[in-house]
Design an enzyme around this catalytic site. Structure first.
Site, PDB file in Angstrom:
ATOM      1  N   CYS A 172       0.862  -1.179   0.000  1.00 30.72           N
ATOM      2  CA  CYS A 172       0.000   0.000   0.000  1.00 30.72           C
ATOM      3  C   CYS A 172       0.901   1.232   0.000  1.00 30.72           C
ATOM      4  CB  CYS A 172      -0.871  -0.019   1.257  1.00 30.72           C
ATOM      5  SG  CYS A 172      -1.847   1.469   1.512  1.00 30.72           S
ATOM      6  N   CYS A 200      -0.902   3.842  -6.299  1.00 27.50           N
ATOM      7  CA  CYS A 200      -1.809   3.222  -5.339  1.00 27.50           C
ATOM      8  C   CYS A 200      -1.967   1.799  -5.841  1.00 27.50           C
ATOM      9  CB  CYS A 200      -3.157   3.940  -5.322  1.00 27.50           C
ATOM     10  SG  CYS A 200      -4.439   3.059  -4.394  1.00 27.50           S
TER      11      CYS A 200
HETATM   12  N1  DGL Z   1      -4.050   0.641  -1.797  1.00 27.96           N
HETATM   13  C1  DGL Z   1      -3.712   1.821  -1.098  1.00 27.96           C
HETATM   14  C2  DGL Z   1      -2.474   2.488  -1.710  1.00 27.96           C
HETATM   15  O1  DGL Z   1      -1.662   1.827  -2.352  1.00 27.96           O
HETATM   16  C3  DGL Z   1      -4.727   2.864  -0.747  1.00 27.96           C
HETATM   17  C4  DGL Z   1      -6.172   2.700  -0.810  1.00 27.96           C
HETATM   18  C5  DGL Z   1      -6.902   3.481   0.285  1.00 27.96           C
HETATM   19  O2  DGL Z   1      -7.204   4.671   0.133  1.00 27.96           O
HETATM   20  O3  DGL Z   1      -7.150   2.843   1.301  1.00 27.96           O
HETATM   21  O4  DGL Z   1      -2.237   3.645  -1.538  1.00 27.96           O
END
Ligand code: DGL
Length: 278
Positions: free
Chosen positions: A89, A203
């Protein structure tokens, strides 16, 4: 004659062959990293943890995100004893990676915006970056821009709607395709936005929407993200270790919702026999 033991070998032998690699995200975005990990380490037991109760991270404050990530990873590592943790993430990594590394005694791999490869690829010198609202304001991103994209133009846009669209897509539900078009338009309408030829998907959810993004940006734009590089880094850090899966791979979801059922199809597709609430 005796020689000193190789520390890397000693470490490799100390690892329990059944110990999983833990991948952590706020939702199912980390599956894009998992897909690459499965390619390079097909025998590795995987534990996936999605903080669905905290989703979306992008709309939270730095303090909220750091507290959730550190608290959850503390509980997860104590209970499941992973050999390595991957924070799959960008939002959590750009905010909490340093802090989590301070407190956990397990190797931790983060996921940070792929600005370096994008800067090497761009011909026009204008790079778009799509991330969460929390990620695009991080000093971590400023530092990556300064270090790797000096002399180029990096246009950032926070696209929270894409997180929900990607989650819905993986649940097999209709999702807002207009959100993808709006994100592309937002970058295109910035000064120099018409010269963007490379877009960083900063993301882990966004590569799930790559076909829709490709359509929205058109054929002259390339997309870059870090999943394959992160998988290679995990393989490097676990080189020499043995793998022996003793049970089916497990996906965990925080909260009390019905996430394991809602994502059942995707879980099977990504190699999980079951999902549970954590
Ligand atoms: N998957 C997450 C990232 O790579 C973020 C998603 C969220 O806003 O929770 O930033």
């Amino acid at each position: 004659m005796t020689s000193a033991p190789d520390p890397a070998q000693t470490l490799a032998h100390a690892v329990d062959p059944a110990a999983p690699i833990l991948l952590f995200d706020s939702g199912v975005g980390g599956f894009t990293v998992l897909e690459e990990v499965r390619k390079v380490l097909p025998d590795a037991p995987i534990l996936y943890a999605a903080d669905t109760a905290g989703l979306p991270y992008g709309a939270k404050t730095e303090a909220q995100i750091a507290a959730r990530v550190a608290g959850l990873l503390g509980r997860l590592t104590e209970r499941y004893r992973p050999r390595l943790v991957c924070i799959a993430c960008n939002t959590a990594s750009t905010i909490a990676l340093g802090m989590v590394r301070e407190v956990l005694e397990v190797p931790i791999v983060g996921t940070v915006p792929a600005i370096k490869p994008a800067a090497a690829l761009t011909r026009s010198g204008v790079i778009g970056l799509l991330g969460t609202e929390a990620t695009i304001r991080q000093a971590y991103v400023d530092r990556l821009e300064h270090e790797f994209a000096a002399g180029k133009r990096l246009l950032r846009h926070g696209a929270p709607e894409l997180v929900e669209a990607a989650e819905a897509k993986l649940r097999g539900q209709p999702f807002d395709a207009g959100a993808v078009v709006r994100a592309a338009e937002a970058l295109r309408s910035m000064p120099d936005g018409d010269r963007i030829d490379t877009v960083v998907l900063a993301c882990t959810h966004f590569p799930l929407l790559e076909p829709e993004l490709a359509q929205a940006f058109g054929p002259d734009v390339r997309f870059v993200h870090g999943a394959a590089g992160i998988a290679r880094q995990i393989a490097r850090l676990t080189a020499g270790q043995e793998y022996a899966r003793q049970s089916d791979d497990l996906a965990l979801f925080t909260g009390s919702g019905n996430a394991p059922d809602a994502y059942a199809k995707a879980l099977r597709r990504y190699g999980f026999a079951k999902g549970e609430v954590f």
